[in-house]
Each structure stands twice: as structure tokens, then as C-alpha cells.
Enzyme design. Structure first.
Site, PDB file in Angstrom:
ATOM      1  CG  ASP A   1       8.365  17.841   6.259  1.00  0.00           C
ATOM      2  OD1 ASP A   1       8.464  17.560   5.049  1.00  0.00           O
ATOM      3  OD2 ASP A   1       7.586  18.713   6.698  1.00  0.00           O
TER       4      ASP A   1
ATOM      5  CB  ALA B   1      14.582  20.925   4.997  1.00  0.00           C
ATOM      6  CG  ASP B   2      12.436  24.094   0.424  1.00  0.00           C
ATOM      7  OD1 ASP B   2      12.348  23.311  -0.523  1.00  0.00           O
ATOM      8  OD2 ASP B   2      11.453  24.497   1.066  1.00  0.00           O
TER       9      ASP B   2
ATOM     10  N   GLY C   1       8.980  25.209  -0.056  1.00  0.00           N
ATOM     11  CA  GLY C   1       9.198  25.194  -1.506  1.00  0.00           C
ATOM     12  C   GLY C   1       8.015  24.555  -2.230  1.00  0.00           C
ATOM     13  N   GLY C   2       7.306  23.697  -1.518  1.00  0.00           N
ATOM     14  CA  GLY C   2       6.104  23.060  -2.080  1.00  0.00           C
ATOM     15  C   GLY C   2       4.830  23.635  -1.487  1.00  0.00           C
TER      16      GLY C   2
ATOM     17  CD  GLU D   1       6.226  20.986   4.834  1.00  0.00           C
ATOM     18  OE1 GLU D   1       6.399  20.226   3.887  1.00  0.00           O
ATOM     19  OE2 GLU D   1       6.856  22.044   4.964  1.00  0.00           O
TER      20      GLU D   1
END
Ligand SMILES: O=C[C@H](O)[C@H](O)[C@H](O)COP(=O)(O)O
Length: 266
Positions: free
Chosen positions: A104, A106-107, A119-120, A126
Site C-alpha cells: 500500500d 502512505a502519506d 489522504g484518500g 487499508e
């Protein structure tokens, strides 16, 4: 199942020159797939965001034979589309409660592999797929590599809340947990709040550096607020994080605390 060949038009387009940030995302994603999506891995979680398409791109490059008996589980609508458009077999977390590996974006990721995600607005699904995976890997460009969370991702910790409780959670965050600037995330090109894949709202809550230095403590406090569904703080879940750098190298932060520099072409 028909899997697009590596020379398909979509991959040809993907081979066009990329901006430095996009190239860094691709580098991180390709490196992580090469190291962690192994021939024996059959149940694979695909995360959300703008880095994850490169993960799927690299998985496709492993070839039809390798992907034939694999199942891919999405973390939301976006990754579901990614999986199906790639011609890969789509599965659901309700069918498979243990995944071999999840990759995945990450921000932001700190020195101890704690992450801000969401952020999305996808952090609930997730986190479910991250915790269910034997190996959870994060991929990102160099901008996300940080030592303290909240340094570069300054909009705050994304918190998924039940719509019914959003105003009471906001009040608690502002008055009790020390985030006076916590706000409800509003949609773009859509009037009103962002609505998640789970029909909930998102609050973005910025905290001071001192508080962000102890993300586990903050996570526990926020989760205890009634109406909070999931918090975009991922603590003690990540096995390794890969960051693509502008010079073509990749920085890998490992669970052991080791930081490895992978030079261009290795
Ligand atoms: O909710 C979204 C996710 O946590 C994303 O994985 C995160 O926002 C990173 O996305 P990107 O790869 O676009 O930076």
C-alpha cells in the site's frame, strides 16, 4: 483469466517519461514487488492511492503464469477498479481472512515505521488488509520519508467517523484531545463532505509535534471517542517501507530499525 501482456498499450503508455515524483513512486513500487511478491504468494492485498498502480503494473510484469492462481483483494473502489482493469482475479476480505502480502501507499512514514494514511479516505479497509497480511509493505516517493509524523503531511490525522457522530467527535478532538483546528473533510467537485467507501465521513485533525512523536498513544485516545470508525495512524504493522529517491536509488526502512540504501539498478 486473461492477463494483459507486458507490451500492452497501457504499459507502453506507462513507460513514457515520468516526472521525478512519479518516477520515484514507480521505483519504490517495483522494488517492493520484486522483493515481497514472491512466487508462493497467492492472496495479495492491493492498497489505494497514486503509487499503487505501479505495484499492479509490476505484478503484471511477473507474467500470466505467475498470476494465474493468485487472488487480489482491494482496499476500496479505486483498487478494485485497478485489479479488474488489469485482468487480475478479484477477491474479497470476507473470503480470505489471511493474506500473504499487502502492499500500500502512505502519506508519511516516521523513523519507527509508523504511518499516516487516509489522504484518500481509505484507511479503514487499508488497515483491515494490512493487519490481515503476513507481510505489510509500504511504498512511497521520497517526500513521504520523515522522522516525525505530521512534518510533511500537515493537514492532520485522517479519522473516519460515523456521520451521526461527526460533530461530537469534532468537539472532543478540538476541546479534549488538543486539535483545535480539526475539520470535516469537504469534497471537491461535490457539495458537502467526503463520503468514504463505507458511507462515513472523514475528519482531518492536526496535532502538535510533541503529540505526533507518540503516535501509538494518540491512536489509542482517538479510537476511544465514540463514533470513530478508524484512525489513519498505522503503528506496529509495517514490515518494510520503500521510498523512491530522485537520484534513482531506493531507501528501505526495515522493521529491525535498519535503513538500507539500494543503489540505482540493484
Ligand atoms: O487513503 C489513502 C491511502 O492511505 C493512500 O495509500 C495514501 O493517501 C497515499 O497515497 P499516494 O500513493 O497517492 O501518495
Amino acid at each position: 483469466m486473461s492477463i494483459p501482456s507486458i507490451s500492452s498499450p497501457s504499459l507502453a503508455a506507462a513507460a513514457a517519461p515520468l516526472s521525478s515524483v512519479e518516477a520515484s513512486k514507480r521505483l519504490a513500487a517495483y522494488t517492493a514487488v520484486d522483493r515481497h511478491v514472491l512466487p508462493e504468494d497467492k492472496i495479495i492485498g492491493i492498497g489505494s492511492g497514486s503509487t499503487v498502480p505501479y505495484v499492479v503494473e509490476r505484478i503484471l510484469q511477473q507474467g500470466e503464469e505467475r498470476n494465474r492462481d493468485r487472488v487480489f483483494l482491494p482496499t476500496g473502489f479505486q483498487s478494485q477498479e485497478l485489479i479488474t482493469h488489469a485482468g487480475l482475479r478479484l477477491g474479497d476480505i470476507t473470503q480470505y481472512s489471511v493474506l500473504d502480502v499487502t502492499i500500500d501507499g502512505a502519506d508519511e512514514v516516521d523513523s519507527d515505521l509508523n504511518c499516516i494514511k487516509g489522504g484518500g479516505a481509505c484507511q479503514l479497509r487499508e488497515k483491515v488488509l494490512a493487519e490481515a497480511a503476513k507481510t505489510f509493505i509500504v511504498v512511497a516517493d521520497y517526500r513521504k520519508n520523515s522522522s516525525v509524523l505530521g512534518t510533511t503531511f500537515i493537514t492532520g490525522v485522517p479519522i473516519e467517523v460515523s456521520p451521526f457522530a461527526h460533530s461530537t467527535v469534532l468537539r472532543s478532538l478540538r476541546t479534549k484531545l488538543g486539535s483545535p483546528k480539526a475539520i470535516l473533510r469537504m469534497g471537491h467537485a461535490k457539495a458537502g463532505p467526503v463520503v468514504t467507501d463505507n458511507s462515513n465521513f472523514i475528519i482531518d485533525a492536526p496535532f502538535s509535534e510533541d503529540v505526533m512523536k507518540k503516535p501509538h498513544e494518540l491512536l489509542a485516545k482517538i479510537k476511544l471517542l465514540t463514533g470513530v470508525v478508524e484512525v489513519g495512524l498505522f503503528c506496529n504493522i509495517v514490515k518494510a517501507a520503500y521510498f523512491g529517491n530522485q537520484d534513482g536509488s531506493v531507501t528501505a526502512k526495515l522493521e529491525s530499525g535498519e535503513v538500507v540504501q539500494i543503489e540505482k539498478g540493484h
